[in-house]
Design a protein around this motif. Structure first.
Motif, PDB file in Angstrom:
ATOM      1  N   LEU A 115       0.852  -1.190   0.000  1.00 21.18           N
ATOM      2  CA  LEU A 115       0.000   0.000   0.000  1.00 21.18           C
ATOM      3  C   LEU A 115       0.890   1.243   0.000  1.00 21.18           C
ATOM      4  CD1 LEU A 115      -2.695  -1.031   2.626  1.00 21.18           C
ATOM      5  CD2 LEU A 115      -2.864  -1.118   0.167  1.00 21.18           C
ATOM      6  N   VAL A 133       1.203   5.709  -0.761  1.00 18.74           N
ATOM      7  CA  VAL A 133       0.507   7.000  -0.804  1.00 18.74           C
ATOM      8  C   VAL A 133       1.277   7.899  -1.775  1.00 18.74           C
ATOM      9  CG1 VAL A 133      -0.318   6.762   1.552  1.00 18.74           C
ATOM     10  CG2 VAL A 133       1.818   7.918   1.135  1.00 18.74           C
ATOM     11  N   PRO A 134       0.656   8.999  -2.250  1.00 22.82           N
ATOM     12  CA  PRO A 134       1.346   9.862  -3.202  1.00 22.82           C
ATOM     13  C   PRO A 134       2.690  10.323  -2.657  1.00 22.82           C
ATOM     14  CG  PRO A 134      -0.929  10.503  -3.041  1.00 22.82           C
ATOM     15  CD  PRO A 134      -0.718   9.437  -2.021  1.00 22.82           C
ATOM     16  N   GLY A 135       3.721  10.241  -3.484  1.00 23.56           N
ATOM     17  CA  GLY A 135       5.044  10.689  -3.069  1.00 23.56           C
ATOM     18  C   GLY A 135       5.920   9.568  -2.544  1.00 23.56           C
ATOM     19  N   TYR A 138       4.984   8.075 -11.324  1.00 26.23           N
ATOM     20  CA  TYR A 138       5.768   8.996 -12.143  1.00 26.23           C
ATOM     21  C   TYR A 138       7.228   8.875 -11.738  1.00 26.23           C
ATOM     22  CZ  TYR A 138       5.937  12.341  -8.227  1.00 26.23           C
ATOM     23  OH  TYR A 138       6.147  12.949  -7.022  1.00 26.23           O
ATOM     24  N   LEU A 168      -7.941   3.076  -4.783  1.00 23.21           N
ATOM     25  CA  LEU A 168      -9.121   2.383  -4.265  1.00 23.21           C
ATOM     26  C   LEU A 168     -10.367   2.804  -5.012  1.00 23.21           C
ATOM     27  CD1 LEU A 168      -8.473   2.748  -0.469  1.00 23.21           C
ATOM     28  CD2 LEU A 168      -8.234   0.703  -1.831  1.00 23.21           C
ATOM     29  N   ARG A 173     -10.862  12.893   8.559  1.00 18.67           N
ATOM     30  CA  ARG A 173     -11.525  11.684   8.060  1.00 18.67           C
ATOM     31  C   ARG A 173     -11.645  11.776   6.554  1.00 18.67           C
ATOM     32  NH1 ARG A 173     -16.910  11.381  10.879  1.00 18.67           N
ATOM     33  NH2 ARG A 173     -17.618  10.506   8.934  1.00 18.67           N
ATOM     34  N   ILE A 204      -6.805  13.020  -2.780  1.00 22.28           N
ATOM     35  CA  ILE A 204      -6.250  11.665  -2.672  1.00 22.28           C
ATOM     36  C   ILE A 204      -7.387  10.650  -2.634  1.00 22.28           C
ATOM     37  CG2 ILE A 204      -4.982  10.095  -1.150  1.00 22.28           C
ATOM     38  CD1 ILE A 204      -3.258  12.496  -0.385  1.00 22.28           C
ATOM     39  N   ASP A 221       2.746  14.900  -4.805  1.00 23.53           N
ATOM     40  CA  ASP A 221       3.004  14.727  -3.377  1.00 23.53           C
ATOM     41  C   ASP A 221       1.807  15.331  -2.640  1.00 23.53           C
ATOM     42  OD1 ASP A 221       4.208  14.242  -1.021  1.00 23.53           O
ATOM     43  OD2 ASP A 221       5.989  15.464  -1.374  1.00 23.53           O
ATOM     44  N   TYR A 222       1.768  15.142  -1.343  1.00 24.29           N
ATOM     45  CA  TYR A 222       0.772  15.873  -0.557  1.00 24.29           C
ATOM     46  C   TYR A 222       1.059  17.369  -0.697  1.00 24.29           C
ATOM     47  CZ  TYR A 222       0.110  11.603   2.174  1.00 24.29           C
ATOM     48  OH  TYR A 222      -0.151  10.343   2.574  1.00 24.29           O
ATOM     49  N   ARG A 240       7.984  16.371   0.540  1.00 24.91           N
ATOM     50  CA  ARG A 240       9.089  15.469   0.250  1.00 24.91           C
ATOM     51  C   ARG A 240      10.216  16.163  -0.522  1.00 24.91           C
ATOM     52  NH1 ARG A 240       6.516   9.989   1.188  1.00 24.91           N
ATOM     53  NH2 ARG A 240       4.665  11.275   1.173  1.00 24.91           N
ATOM     54  N   ASP A 250      -0.345  11.931   6.456  1.00 21.84           N
ATOM     55  CA  ASP A 250       0.160  10.641   5.991  1.00 21.84           C
ATOM     56  C   ASP A 250      -0.451   9.509   6.805  1.00 21.84           C
ATOM     57  OD1 ASP A 250       2.196   9.590   4.115  1.00 21.84           O
ATOM     58  OD2 ASP A 250       2.944   8.664   5.962  1.00 21.84           O
ATOM     59  N   VAL A 256      -4.117   9.001   5.818  1.00 23.66           N
ATOM     60  CA  VAL A 256      -4.285   8.325   4.528  1.00 23.66           C
ATOM     61  C   VAL A 256      -3.962   6.840   4.660  1.00 23.66           C
ATOM     62  CG1 VAL A 256      -3.451   8.210   2.167  1.00 23.66           C
ATOM     63  CG2 VAL A 256      -3.807  10.408   3.219  1.00 23.66           C
ATOM     64  N   ARG A 257      -2.883   6.532   5.356  1.00 26.53           N
ATOM     65  CA  ARG A 257      -2.507   5.119   5.488  1.00 26.53           C
ATOM     66  C   ARG A 257      -3.557   4.333   6.263  1.00 26.53           C
ATOM     67  NH1 ARG A 257       2.679   4.269   3.541  1.00 26.53           N
ATOM     68  NH2 ARG A 257       3.826   6.219   3.397  1.00 26.53           N
ATOM     69  N   GLN A 258      -4.068   4.959   7.312  1.00 28.02           N
ATOM     70  CA  GLN A 258      -5.119   4.328   8.107  1.00 28.02           C
ATOM     71  C   GLN A 258      -6.331   4.025   7.232  1.00 28.02           C
ATOM     72  OE1 GLN A 258      -4.518   4.146  11.535  1.00 28.02           O
ATOM     73  NE2 GLN A 258      -6.364   2.938  11.876  1.00 28.02           N
ATOM     74  N   LEU A 300      -6.428   3.701   3.973  1.00 31.13           N
ATOM     75  CA  LEU A 300      -6.089   2.649   3.004  1.00 31.13           C
ATOM     76  C   LEU A 300      -6.230   1.275   3.632  1.00 31.13           C
ATOM     77  CD1 LEU A 300      -2.863   3.590   1.036  1.00 31.13           C
ATOM     78  CD2 LEU A 300      -5.040   2.894   0.116  1.00 31.13           C
TER      79      LEU A 300
END
Lengths: 290, 245
Positions: free
Chosen positions: A23, A25-27, A43, A69, B28, B147, B155-156, B192, B229, B232-234, B236
């Protein structure tokens, strides 16, 4: 009037908070190895393959993609879609199909009434709005994909064409299972078109007589109460399955319908009933598999 | 200086935070079923709701469509009940038009628009409760919504406001600090790579202090990005547990 109330429920924390590697995330950097090919959802940033969407990494040989998703519909040739006409232009209709751009239905790729091999005259162009006008729903198949991602549709088969009386349910395209056929006459007395684009059409099973008109005939006969009840129940079942992210295909819909029979149609939408019938459906599907 | 002491001798601010401390961020994703993407974000007492539709066919004026990339359409609004004084806010007043423009510029830097020629991406943000840092909360909420919609981003984008009091930069200003006559700066960052998507300052500040202020803003943005971050991971994890993949 009866009012139904429930207390707010605490969202249960996820069962396993494993740090899953697939899994991203962007970046996120997927790999800094230059031997891989860049697929969708990625990319290249300073020779590093980086994810641009949040989702699951998929690797096919040297190709790396990230599947989000939830996205809009990415059509492929042969997909069955249900869509709504948004515009009538010269020689073409524009169709909203939950895609990134509106799809195109060319006048030359529809079956006009009066035989398959009819020439399309200028007169046909002028009377296009009589066949399909803005707001009409159609079922069609993807004929080709243009370079910018827009879809070209066709209805050159008697099973496609304008849709008459029924109910449209809009769901996420990723919930529809790809199958040999997306048109089903369910034994419970209604028919279903599971469009690959996430639009699902429920309608009373048609009789035999309407095959003649080449898909432009729409029956205005009143639908009987029992048929309407079956359709409403199916709609609520679809919403229940979608709420629990279950894949939709004929068997899962039918099993869900059967498990919902002990409840009233309107009760199917209650969260606790939804959970119950989805559990029953899962059980039936597992039993059938083994 | 106004009557209030924004930074006490012990180094505490009005609401008890340290100078570089952020407010609590809670968020959320996927709050609406009909929209392509949506998110709700609280940063202290500032609350925002962001909704994303698209990419889809150009609606309205077809002539605005670009043949090589998508158009981003942002709309910022504030609820009537969002501030201490209840006030009807008509659509398209100067403040919200300016904010919409800033949001648009921010997201054009982050979203990979060149993948969607001739289409349009709508981002709608509403402030439900306003307690300072409206721009940054909007950017953070909209990032989550984009996202959630599965739209490719480099990136974020994380944003934060920073003020300058007594030779010290204060991170993530609340309303009392913002209105206390502090020269403040809003910064949106792609954390990043450390690229700046938008930098905005309307107040006066000595040139020598600018560098340290930007430095503090970037640190704060990176702090925000860590929280986003995690969210988002949570999300996913939860979603992929549901689909049993």
């Amino acid at each position: 009037m009866a009012v139904d109330m429930r207390l707010p429920t605490v969202k249960s924390p996820p069962v396993s908070v494993l740090d899953r590697k697939d899994l991203v995330v962007p970046g996120d950097v997927i790999t800094s190895d230059t031997g891989f090919m860049r697929g969708h959802g990625t990319y290249v940033d300073e020779d590093k393959l980086t994810a641009s969407v949040a989702g699951k990494v998929q690797r096919v040989d040297k190709l790396i993609c990230v599947r989000p998703l939830k996205t809009r519909f990415n059509g492929e040739v042969g997909d069955v879609v249900v869509g709504r006409i948004t515009e009538v232009q010269q020689k073409r209709w524009k169709v909203e199909t939950n895609s990134r751009l509106d799809s195109v239905l060319l006048l030359s790729s529809v079956n006009l009434p009066g035989g398959e091999l009819r020439r399309r005259s200028a007169e046909d162009e002028l009377t296009m709005r009589e066949y399909l006008h803005e707001g009409d729903l159609i079922s069609a198949e993807v004929q080709s994909v243009f370079s910018d991602g827009a879809l070209s549709l066709h209805t050159r088969s008697l099973k496609y064409g304008k849709l008459g009386q029924g109910v449209l349910v809009q769901l996420s395209p990723s919930l529809i299972k790809r199958q040999k056929t997306h048109f089903h006459n369910l034994p419970c007395g209604a028919s279903i078109i599971l469009g690959n684009n996430g639009f699902v059409w429920l309608y009373p099973t048609p009789g035999q007589q309407e095959e003649e008109a080449g898909g432009f005939y729409t029956s205005l006969e009143p639908v009987s109460l029992s048929d309407r009840e079956v359709i409403s129940r199916l709609r609520n079942c679809l919403l229940a399955l979608a709420a629990h992210k279950m894949l939709l295909y004929d068997t899962s819909v039918l099993y869900c319908y059967e498990s919902s029979l002990q409840h009233q149609v309107k009760d199917v939408l209650k969260p606790e009933v939804m959970e119950e019938i989805v559990m029953l459906t899962q059980q039936k599907l597992l039993e059938q598999e083994s | 200086m106004a009557g209030l002491e924004l930074l006490s001798d012990q180094g505490y601010r009005l609401d008890g935070r340290k100078a570089a401390e952020l407010r609590k961020v809670q968020a959320r994703m996927g709050v609406f079923a009909q929209a392509d993407g949506s998110a709700y974000l609280e940063q202290g007492n500032t609350k925002a709701l962001a909704v994303v539709y698209g990419p889809h066919e150009m609606r309205g004026s077809r002539s605005r469509a670009l043949h090589d990339r998508a158009v981003i359409n942002c709309q910022y609004s504030m609820a009537t009940f969002s501030t201490a004084e209840r006030k009807r806010r008509p659509h398209g007043d100067r403040k919200s038009t300016e904010m919409s423009l800033h949001l648009k510029q921010t997201f054009e830097a982050a979203v990979m628009t060149q993948l969607f020629p001739r289409s349009q991406i709508d981002i709608y943000v509403k402030i439900l409760q306003s307690d300072g840092g409206n721009y940054s909360v909007c950017v953070n909420a909209a990032t989550l919504a984009v996202i959630n919609a599965g739209i490719p981003m480099r990136d974020y984008v994380c944003a934060c406001t920073v003020g300058f009091v007594d030779e010290t930069p204060l991170a993530d200003l609340c309303y009392a600090e913002e209105s206390g006559g502090v020269s403040s700066l809003a910064l949106a960052l792609l954390p990043r790579g450390g690229q700046i998507a938008l930098l905005q300052m309307d107040a006066r500040l000595h040139q020598d202090h600018l560098e340290s202020l930007i430095e503090a803003a970037m640190t704060a943005c990176k702090g925000v990005s860590k929280v986003l971050d995690e969210v988002v991971r949570q999300h996913l994890q939860e979603a992929s547990v549901l689909t049993r993949e």
